[in-house]
Design a protein around this motif. Structure first.
Motif, mmCIF file in Angstrom:
data_model
loop_
_atom_site.group_PDB
_atom_site.id
_atom_site.type_symbol
_atom_site.label_atom_id
_atom_site.label_comp_id
_atom_site.label_asym_id
_atom_site.label_seq_id
_atom_site.Cartn_x
_atom_site.Cartn_y
_atom_site.Cartn_z
ATOM 1 N N ASP A 242 0.786 -1.331 -0.118
ATOM 2 C CA ASP A 242 0.042 -0.184 0.028
ATOM 3 C C ASP A 242 0.850 1.392 -0.044
ATOM 4 O OD1 ASP A 242 -2.192 -1.459 0.099
ATOM 5 O OD2 ASP A 242 -2.687 -1.124 2.100
ATOM 6 N N PHE A 243 2.076 1.171 0.718
ATOM 7 C CA PHE A 243 2.879 2.398 0.892
ATOM 8 C C PHE A 243 3.370 2.646 -0.359
ATOM 9 C CE2 PHE A 243 6.916 4.366 1.380
ATOM 10 C CZ PHE A 243 6.494 5.710 2.460
ATOM 11 N N VAL A 244 3.789 1.589 -1.089
ATOM 12 C CA VAL A 244 4.546 1.742 -2.581
ATOM 13 C C VAL A 244 3.440 2.394 -3.463
ATOM 14 C CG1 VAL A 244 5.622 0.654 -4.368
ATOM 15 C CG2 VAL A 244 6.233 0.129 -2.192
ATOM 16 N N VAL B 237 17.283 7.279 -1.824
ATOM 17 C CA VAL B 237 17.921 6.929 -0.480
ATOM 18 C C VAL B 237 17.889 8.155 0.441
ATOM 19 C CG1 VAL B 237 20.099 6.277 0.433
ATOM 20 C CG2 VAL B 237 19.466 5.531 -1.616
ATOM 21 N N PHE B 238 18.068 9.323 0.106
ATOM 22 C CA PHE B 238 17.883 10.482 0.866
ATOM 23 C C PHE B 238 16.454 10.604 1.446
ATOM 24 C CE2 PHE B 238 16.649 15.051 1.251
ATOM 25 C CZ PHE B 238 17.272 15.300 2.478
ATOM 26 N N LEU C 285 9.746 8.687 -8.975
ATOM 27 C CA LEU C 285 8.903 9.946 -8.354
ATOM 28 C C LEU C 285 9.870 11.064 -8.771
ATOM 29 C CD1 LEU C 285 6.461 11.245 -7.256
ATOM 30 C CD2 LEU C 285 7.888 11.211 -5.060
ATOM 31 N N VAL C 286 11.366 11.022 -8.368
ATOM 32 C CA VAL C 286 12.168 11.935 -8.643
ATOM 33 C C VAL C 286 12.622 12.257 -10.110
ATOM 34 C CG1 VAL C 286 14.811 12.737 -8.315
ATOM 35 C CG2 VAL C 286 13.291 11.418 -6.347
ATOM 36 N N THR C 287 12.701 11.203 -10.895
ATOM 37 C CA THR C 287 12.828 11.209 -12.500
ATOM 38 C C THR C 287 11.796 12.110 -13.034
ATOM 39 O OG1 THR C 287 14.174 9.305 -12.295
ATOM 40 C CG2 THR C 287 13.071 10.039 -14.353
ATOM 41 N N LEU D 129 12.400 2.497 -2.690
ATOM 42 C CA LEU D 129 13.216 3.143 -3.274
ATOM 43 C C LEU D 129 13.283 3.214 -5.011
ATOM 44 C CD1 LEU D 129 16.833 1.743 -1.673
ATOM 45 C CD2 LEU D 129 15.658 4.141 -1.373
ATOM 46 N N GLU D 130 12.827 2.072 -5.300
ATOM 47 C CA GLU D 130 12.454 2.196 -7.020
ATOM 48 C C GLU D 130 11.420 3.051 -7.128
ATOM 49 O OE1 GLU D 130 11.597 -1.544 -8.223
ATOM 50 O OE2 GLU D 130 13.768 -2.266 -7.977
#
Length: 207
Positions: A65-67, A159-160, A138-140, A132-133
């Motif tokens: 659910d979190f992912v 990671v941050f 999301l960052v990309t 992390l994936e």
């Protein structure tokens, strides 16, 4: 019409999750789970094998659910970074209002049991990799939207983010001061949106 077995199982997992989240793994007894789920002990063991078996399935459900929640941030109407900011605001608001100061179930399990139980540790490691994936994707997207500098490595930022959000959730368990929590949340966003920093120190070589 009777509910399908899948629905019943999901309901049992949701009820058990609330108990484990509130009390932790060690302090939760089979009697607690029987009372919460409505299953008799024999049915609980037949379905999940043991208390740990039920806990592992609860962790799997919670982590999936979190992912999914992280992935949905990509569709935020104001962009991926705004979606991340909204999540941080909600974490802080839940802690300040008392709506949710339980912390993250996965982090709680990591702190309580993972170092002493190989099965739980393995589950959490797999969840961490998927998380992390999801954050890297999301960052990309945020980079493509112009909200995160293009020189940042999405994996490093992920990671941050995971480390920082976990820390914020742990802090929220003991601190409900909005100013301090907002400062932490703002620091997380600043850490994501700043250009790539040059290394200021060097790790000492292993001896």
């Amino acid at each position: 019409m009777p509910r399908s077995p899948e629905y019943v199982r999901a309901d049992v997992l949701a009820r058990a999750q609330r108990v484990f989240w509130r009390q932790g793994y060690a302090r939760t007894s089979v009697a607690d789970l029987v009372a919460a789920t409505g299953l008799k002990p024999g049915s609980l063991y037949a379905a999940f094998g043991s208390k740990k078996g039920l806990f592992l399935e609860v962790l799997d459900s919670y982590c999936r659910d979190f992912v999914k929640r992280v992935k949905r941030l990509r569709d935020h109407e104001s962009g991926a970074l705004a979606g991340l900011a909204a999540v941080l605001d909600q974490i802080v608001d839940n802690a300040v209002t008392g709506a949710d100061r339980r912390g993250c179930l996965a982090v709680n399990a990591l702190l309580e049991t993972a170092q002493h139980d190989a099965d739980i540790d393995a589950r959490l490691r797999r969840h961490n990799a998927r998380t992390l994936e999801a954050f890297a994707a999301l960052v990309t997207l945020a980079q493509a939207q112009g909200d995160v500098p293009a020189d940042r490595d999405p994996g490093d930022v992920a990671v941050f983010l995971v480390n920082s959000i976990w820390g914020l959730r742990v802090m929220c368990r003991a601190d409900n001061d909005r100013h301090r929590l907002n400062a932490v949340a703002a620091g997380i966003l600043a850490g994501v949106t700043q250009p790539q920093a040059k290394a200021r120190f060097r790790l000492s070589p292993a001896r």
